[in-house]
Scaffold this active site. Sequence first.
Site, PDB file in Angstrom:
ATOM      1  N   ASP A 137       0.832  -1.197   0.000  1.00  0.00           N
ATOM      2  CA  ASP A 137       0.000   0.000   0.000  1.00  0.00           C
ATOM      3  C   ASP A 137       0.876   1.260   0.000  1.00  0.00           C
ATOM      4  OD1 ASP A 137      -2.801   1.035   0.406  1.00  0.00           O
ATOM      5  OD2 ASP A 137      -1.841   1.950   2.149  1.00  0.00           O
ATOM      6  N   GLU A 151       6.270 -22.979  -1.302  1.00  0.00           N
ATOM      7  CA  GLU A 151       5.666 -21.908  -2.118  1.00  0.00           C
ATOM      8  C   GLU A 151       6.705 -21.191  -2.964  1.00  0.00           C
ATOM      9  OE1 GLU A 151       5.322 -22.039   1.212  1.00  0.00           O
ATOM     10  OE2 GLU A 151       3.254 -22.728   1.448  1.00  0.00           O
TER      11      GLU A 151
HETATM   12  C1  NOJ Z   1      -4.433   2.895  -0.934  1.00  0.00           C
HETATM   13  C2  NOJ Z   1      -5.568   1.987  -0.636  1.00  0.00           C
HETATM   14  O1  NOJ Z   1      -5.884   1.237  -1.774  1.00  0.00           O
HETATM   15  C3  NOJ Z   1      -6.704   2.868  -0.172  1.00  0.00           C
HETATM   16  O2  NOJ Z   1      -7.912   2.168  -0.097  1.00  0.00           O
HETATM   17  C4  NOJ Z   1      -6.311   3.494   1.144  1.00  0.00           C
HETATM   18  O3  NOJ Z   1      -7.309   4.407   1.533  1.00  0.00           O
HETATM   19  C5  NOJ Z   1      -4.982   4.222   1.031  1.00  0.00           C
HETATM   20  N1  NOJ Z   1      -3.999   3.515   0.287  1.00  0.00           N
HETATM   21  C6  NOJ Z   1      -4.410   4.527   2.400  1.00  0.00           C
HETATM   22  O4  NOJ Z   1      -3.928   3.356   2.998  1.00  0.00           O
END
Ligand code: NOJ
Length: 558
Positions: free
Chosen positions: A210, A267
């Site tokens: 993320d 894996e």
């Molecule tokens: C990207 C994620 O896909 C989104 O849903 C989130 O709000 C932000 N990053 C913050 O973590």
Amino acid sequence: MSNSSPHWWRTAVIYQIYIRSFADGNGDGIGDIAGIRSRLPYLAELGVDAIWITPWYVSPMADGGYDVADFRAIAPEFGTLAEGEEMIAEAHQLGLRVILDIVPNHTSDQHAWFKEALAADPDSPERARYWFRPGHGPDGAFPPNDWRSVFGGPAWNRLLDEEGVPEDWYLHLFAPEQPDLNWSNPEVRREFEDILRFWFDRGVDGFRIDVAHGMDKHPALPDIGWDDEELLAEPELADHPHWDRDGVHEIYRSWRAVAESYAGTPEGARVFVAEAWVRTEANRLARYLRPDELHTAFNFDFLKRGWDAAQMRASIDHTLGSLSEVGAPPTWVLSNHDVIRHVTRYGRAAADIAKPAGTVPVDLELGRARARAATLLMLSLPGGAYVYQGEELGLAEVEDLPIASLQDPIWERSGNKHRGRDGCRVPLPWSGEGPALGFGDAQPWLPQPTEWKEFSVQAQTGDPNSVLSLYREALSVRRSLPELSGLSGPRETEAELVWRDSDADVLMFDRGSSFRCVVNLGQEPVELPAGAEVLLASAPLPDGKLPTDTSVWLRLSS
Ligand code: NOJ
Ligand code: CA
């Protein structure tokens, strides 16, 4: 057993599960691990290679679980660690790899570290895991700099001490409940490598990272200095003090080493996909995919293009050209839990493609025809692809959710200007029956449109013209063709894309000597090559011609 090739990720089709909205196994209106387990056979039958599950960790859910309070435990509303481990084993038995979502840019404000930081002194090691700073101006009443939260408003929140007296501010590039970690702190680095190992030891095949472009901040936290407020949180501008800075790459080099250390396990070495919003023209994405860094990255440039042959071709060419320089495979994605579903995007006028939900007119019939055509395009391009839950049912964005049901922090943070992302997160219709159309036995956490009964898995199964049948067939054909899937051996069998001459509003390319994809984005039907066998088409081909907004896969006669 899952595809055992060490190169499985180079051509994988990965199905994104937004866990809260996929399937509810215990009837509380919220999707969960039990729901995923009950639907794994559906996913195996659909023909995808892997699943990516959005964060399932303990979280107050201020941002749909992207505010993690404990990275080593599963939220009780989703299930238990034991259930998670069983799910991973079951997925593997069905031949599905499992990718989790890691959120390293920030934690929840309920994470033990942040609570410790609040209780500690301004100069303490506990606070040094985050970004605490005194404010500017008399009494520190103004934020330390002009950075903006992606969700709206300033990226700083001021603390009050126990007596209610204001003290330092802390940085949050997203919601105030998501304080940013300080990645220049070695303790933060060690902790995340340990979290990676925690899940890799439980059989997880990889991670989606993320905000992979956000972890490195300019140490002086300088002002950005642009006048336009909207631009301050915009990742696509050069020399930004918190987006896409060179320091992130060092983090990924050590993560890659952790992933490679699993090469001798059943894996195999583990893999990463970056969620990085970076500048396309400056080739910034390829930097994340150098051989000792991450494996793949989402291709948001392609997703952002409108339904236009020149635009799409330019994006495809740029992607293939820039990634081949670092030997990384491309990926393709049309929808996810943060963007307006592509049935809706492609049903809008070209100029409206990026407008917020609920603000512009849409022709859903047109959008659905184009979405079907886009699916065949995406699944025949080199590399891997992502399918976001519900796109295989042809679901559109729900643009008219009742205001009272909205959960995305964007709605509040934008001062009720933007409805946010709930419209692409509405729970799936499975049977079309009961209070949640088969999602579960209770009212779902977001209301579903009643017409979704007709879009349910049950309604579409066995209907040769349904979107679901198109996805099943496309995935099956793709898998059977080594030039697309690379499956009959390591990556050498995947064929390069070669463009063929066509009208400007048609995309036509070959993969290998006998596979061809043709996409008609123009207004007139297109003649197909004589003697070619139709493997699959996104719509009927009257008089053997390819109509507007239609794609076809062909086997060329030799
Ligand atoms: C990207 C994620 O896909 C989104 O849903 C989130 O709000 C932000 N990053 C913050 O973590
Ligand atoms: Ca549930």
